[in-house]
Scaffold this motif. Structure first.
Motif, PDB file in Angstrom:
ATOM      1  N   ALA A 142       0.835  -1.204   0.000  1.00 16.02           N
ATOM      2  CA  ALA A 142       0.000   0.000   0.000  1.00 16.02           C
ATOM      3  C   ALA A 142       0.869   1.254   0.000  1.00 16.02           C
ATOM      4  CB  ALA A 142      -0.933  -0.005   1.207  1.00 16.02           C
ATOM      5  N   PHE A 143       1.892   1.279   0.844  1.00 12.18           N
ATOM      6  CA  PHE A 143       2.724   2.476   0.908  1.00 12.18           C
ATOM      7  C   PHE A 143       3.504   2.690  -0.384  1.00 12.18           C
ATOM      8  CE2 PHE A 143       6.681   4.679   1.359  1.00 12.18           C
ATOM      9  CZ  PHE A 143       6.196   5.910   1.757  1.00 12.18           C
ATOM     10  N   VAL A 144       4.160   1.657  -0.881  1.00 12.17           N
ATOM     11  CA  VAL A 144       4.992   1.826  -2.082  1.00 12.17           C
ATOM     12  C   VAL A 144       4.131   2.271  -3.258  1.00 12.17           C
ATOM     13  CG1 VAL A 144       6.475   0.641  -3.752  1.00 12.17           C
ATOM     14  CG2 VAL A 144       6.820   0.284  -1.300  1.00 12.17           C
ATOM     15  N   ASN A 145       2.950   1.702  -3.396  1.00 14.61           N
ATOM     16  CA  ASN A 145       2.076   2.104  -4.497  1.00 14.61           C
ATOM     17  C   ASN A 145       1.552   3.527  -4.306  1.00 14.61           C
ATOM     18  OD1 ASN A 145       1.615  -0.086  -6.647  1.00 14.61           O
ATOM     19  ND2 ASN A 145       1.775  -1.198  -4.719  1.00 14.61           N
ATOM     20  N   TYR A 146       1.300   3.932  -3.083  1.00 11.59           N
ATOM     21  CA  TYR A 146       0.953   5.334  -2.789  1.00 11.59           C
ATOM     22  C   TYR A 146       2.121   6.236  -3.194  1.00 11.59           C
ATOM     23  CZ  TYR A 146       1.281   9.429   0.298  1.00 11.59           C
ATOM     24  OH  TYR A 146       1.487  10.689   0.807  1.00 11.59           O
ATOM     25  N   GLN A 147       3.313   5.882  -2.759  1.00 11.32           N
ATOM     26  CA  GLN A 147       4.496   6.689  -3.042  1.00 11.32           C
ATOM     27  C   GLN A 147       4.739   6.797  -4.551  1.00 11.32           C
ATOM     28  OE1 GLN A 147       8.299   4.970  -1.917  1.00 11.32           O
ATOM     29  NE2 GLN A 147       8.900   6.918  -0.988  1.00 11.32           N
ATOM     30  N   LEU A 148       4.585   5.692  -5.261  1.00 12.23           N
ATOM     31  CA  LEU A 148       4.743   5.711  -6.717  1.00 12.23           C
ATOM     32  C   LEU A 148       3.790   6.710  -7.367  1.00 12.23           C
ATOM     33  CD1 LEU A 148       5.107   1.897  -7.341  1.00 12.23           C
ATOM     34  CD2 LEU A 148       6.637   3.628  -8.321  1.00 12.23           C
ATOM     35  N   ARG A 149       2.566   6.715  -6.922  1.00 13.02           N
ATOM     36  CA  ARG A 149       1.558   7.592  -7.520  1.00 13.02           C
ATOM     37  C   ARG A 149       1.777   9.060  -7.156  1.00 13.02           C
ATOM     38  NH1 ARG A 149       0.319   2.618  -7.759  1.00 13.02           N
ATOM     39  NH2 ARG A 149      -1.209   1.776  -9.206  1.00 13.02           N
ATOM     40  N   VAL A 150       2.173   9.318  -5.931  1.00 13.74           N
ATOM     41  CA  VAL A 150       2.442  10.699  -5.520  1.00 13.74           C
ATOM     42  C   VAL A 150       3.636  11.249  -6.304  1.00 13.74           C
ATOM     43  CG1 VAL A 150       3.234  12.169  -3.609  1.00 13.74           C
ATOM     44  CG2 VAL A 150       1.391  10.525  -3.235  1.00 13.74           C
ATOM     45  N   VAL A 151       4.703  10.473  -6.383  1.00 17.84           N
ATOM     46  CA  VAL A 151       5.885  10.929  -7.109  1.00 17.84           C
ATOM     47  C   VAL A 151       5.543  11.141  -8.590  1.00 17.84           C
ATOM     48  CG1 VAL A 151       8.211  10.267  -7.895  1.00 17.84           C
ATOM     49  CG2 VAL A 151       7.574   9.996  -5.483  1.00 17.84           C
ATOM     50  N   ALA A 152       4.809  10.215  -9.191  1.00 15.15           N
ATOM     51  CA  ALA A 152       4.425  10.372 -10.612  1.00 15.15           C
ATOM     52  C   ALA A 152       3.598  11.632 -10.811  1.00 15.15           C
ATOM     53  CB  ALA A 152       3.653   9.143 -11.087  1.00 15.15           C
ATOM     54  N   GLY A 153       2.666  11.906  -9.914  1.00 12.30           N
ATOM     55  CA  GLY A 153       1.845  13.107 -10.017  1.00 12.30           C
ATOM     56  C   GLY A 153       2.667  14.370  -9.886  1.00 12.30           C
ATOM     57  N   LEU A 154       3.612  14.368  -8.955  1.00  8.79           N
ATOM     58  CA  LEU A 154       4.457  15.545  -8.773  1.00  8.79           C
ATOM     59  C   LEU A 154       5.388  15.766  -9.966  1.00  8.79           C
ATOM     60  CD1 LEU A 154       5.300  15.289  -4.968  1.00  8.79           C
ATOM     61  CD2 LEU A 154       3.796  16.940  -6.105  1.00  8.79           C
ATOM     62  N   VAL A 155       5.862  14.682 -10.558  1.00  8.07           N
ATOM     63  CA  VAL A 155       6.689  14.821 -11.766  1.00  8.07           C
ATOM     64  C   VAL A 155       5.879  15.461 -12.887  1.00  8.07           C
ATOM     65  CG1 VAL A 155       7.866  13.501 -13.584  1.00  8.07           C
ATOM     66  CG2 VAL A 155       8.339  12.998 -11.178  1.00  8.07           C
ATOM     67  N   LEU A 156       4.633  15.042 -13.037  1.00 14.00           N
ATOM     68  CA  LEU A 156       3.769  15.648 -14.044  1.00 14.00           C
ATOM     69  C   LEU A 156       3.573  17.139 -13.781  1.00 14.00           C
ATOM     70  CD1 LEU A 156       1.026  12.904 -14.542  1.00 14.00           C
ATOM     71  CD2 LEU A 156       2.747  13.645 -16.208  1.00 14.00           C
ATOM     72  N   LEU A 157       3.318  17.489 -12.528  1.00 11.71           N
ATOM     73  CA  LEU A 157       3.161  18.902 -12.180  1.00 11.71           C
ATOM     74  C   LEU A 157       4.454  19.679 -12.401  1.00 11.71           C
ATOM     75  CD1 LEU A 157       1.018  18.570  -8.932  1.00 11.71           C
ATOM     76  CD2 LEU A 157       0.287  19.555 -11.118  1.00 11.71           C
ATOM     77  N   ARG A 158       5.552  19.077 -12.022  1.00  9.28           N
ATOM     78  CA  ARG A 158       6.868  19.734 -12.218  1.00  9.28           C
ATOM     79  C   ARG A 158       7.108  20.013 -13.698  1.00  9.28           C
ATOM     80  NH1 ARG A 158      11.383  15.687 -11.925  1.00  9.28           N
ATOM     81  NH2 ARG A 158      10.743  15.538 -14.105  1.00  9.28           N
ATOM     82  N   ASP A 159       6.841  19.018 -14.526  1.00 12.78           N
ATOM     83  CA  ASP A 159       7.113  19.157 -15.950  1.00 12.78           C
ATOM     84  C   ASP A 159       6.130  20.106 -16.642  1.00 12.78           C
ATOM     85  OD1 ASP A 159       9.191  17.419 -15.537  1.00 12.78           O
ATOM     86  OD2 ASP A 159       8.229  15.700 -16.506  1.00 12.78           O
ATOM     87  N   ALA A 160       4.966  20.290 -16.064  1.00 10.88           N
ATOM     88  CA  ALA A 160       3.959  21.189 -16.664  1.00 10.88           C
ATOM     89  C   ALA A 160       4.225  22.645 -16.314  1.00 10.88           C
ATOM     90  CB  ALA A 160       2.563  20.796 -16.202  1.00 10.88           C
ATOM     91  N   SER A 161       5.047  22.862 -15.286  1.00  9.37           N
ATOM     92  CA  SER A 161       5.279  24.262 -14.871  1.00  9.37           C
ATOM     93  C   SER A 161       6.494  24.869 -15.531  1.00  9.37           C
ATOM     94  CB  SER A 161       5.416  24.347 -13.356  1.00  9.37           C
ATOM     95  OG  SER A 161       6.451  23.540 -12.869  1.00  9.37           O
TER      96      SER A 161
END
Length: 161
Positions: A142-161
């Protein structure tokens, strides 16, 4: 101070996204505490720190997160336990029926969690995984999959800015 999630997502210090994350500092702090609790608990039970790192790296490989793979491979290398290293690769087996059953279950929870059934828990029990370790494995997944999704989302936000 930069948190692990910010570091893994490559959020530049002083960026707008970095500033926005500071408003969620408590969530990031709690995520960091959860990381430590599931990866390096004081009492690892039947999931050694090395096994936890190998399974975490495996889950991250399944979902293609190079930063998280490197992070968990580092934990595995630091553990010095080569017996579980094969489990860090998707499809890898250790030859230990208990550990291999846990790796298959981590795969299921990562790739198709909706397909998990009571029968999958019974398969873990049949392989010799006790109830406390089934809970530990579920917490790790549960934690690793949460972490994977949070990091992926933040990378998307980082790259969009």
């Amino acid at each position: 101070m930069t948190t692990l999630i910010e570091k893994l997502a490559g959020i530049p210090t002083g960026s707008k996204l970095g500033a926005a994350l500071k408003t969620r500092a408590e969530v990031l702090r709690l995520s960091e505490a959860a990381h430590d609790a599931v990866l390096v608990p004081r009492d690892p039970g039947g999931l050694s720190h090395a096994l936890r790192a190998a399974l975490a790296a495996r889950m991250c490989r399944h979902l293609g997160s190079a930063a998280l793979v490197a992070h968990y491979d580092g934990y595995l290398a630091h553990s010095g336990d080569a017996d579980v290293a094969a489990l860090a690769q998707p499809g890898g087996v250790s030859g230990d029926p208990r550990q291999d059953a846990m790796a298959r279950h981590a795969d299921l929870l990562t790739l198709s969690p909706r397909n998990a059934t009571r029968g999958d828990i019974e398969a873990l029990r049949s392989a010799g995984v006790g109830e406390p370790d089934i809970v530990r494995l579920s917490e790790l997944a549960a934690f690793v999959n949460y972490q994977l999704r949070v990091v992926a989302g933040l990378v998307l936000l980082r790259d969009a800015s």
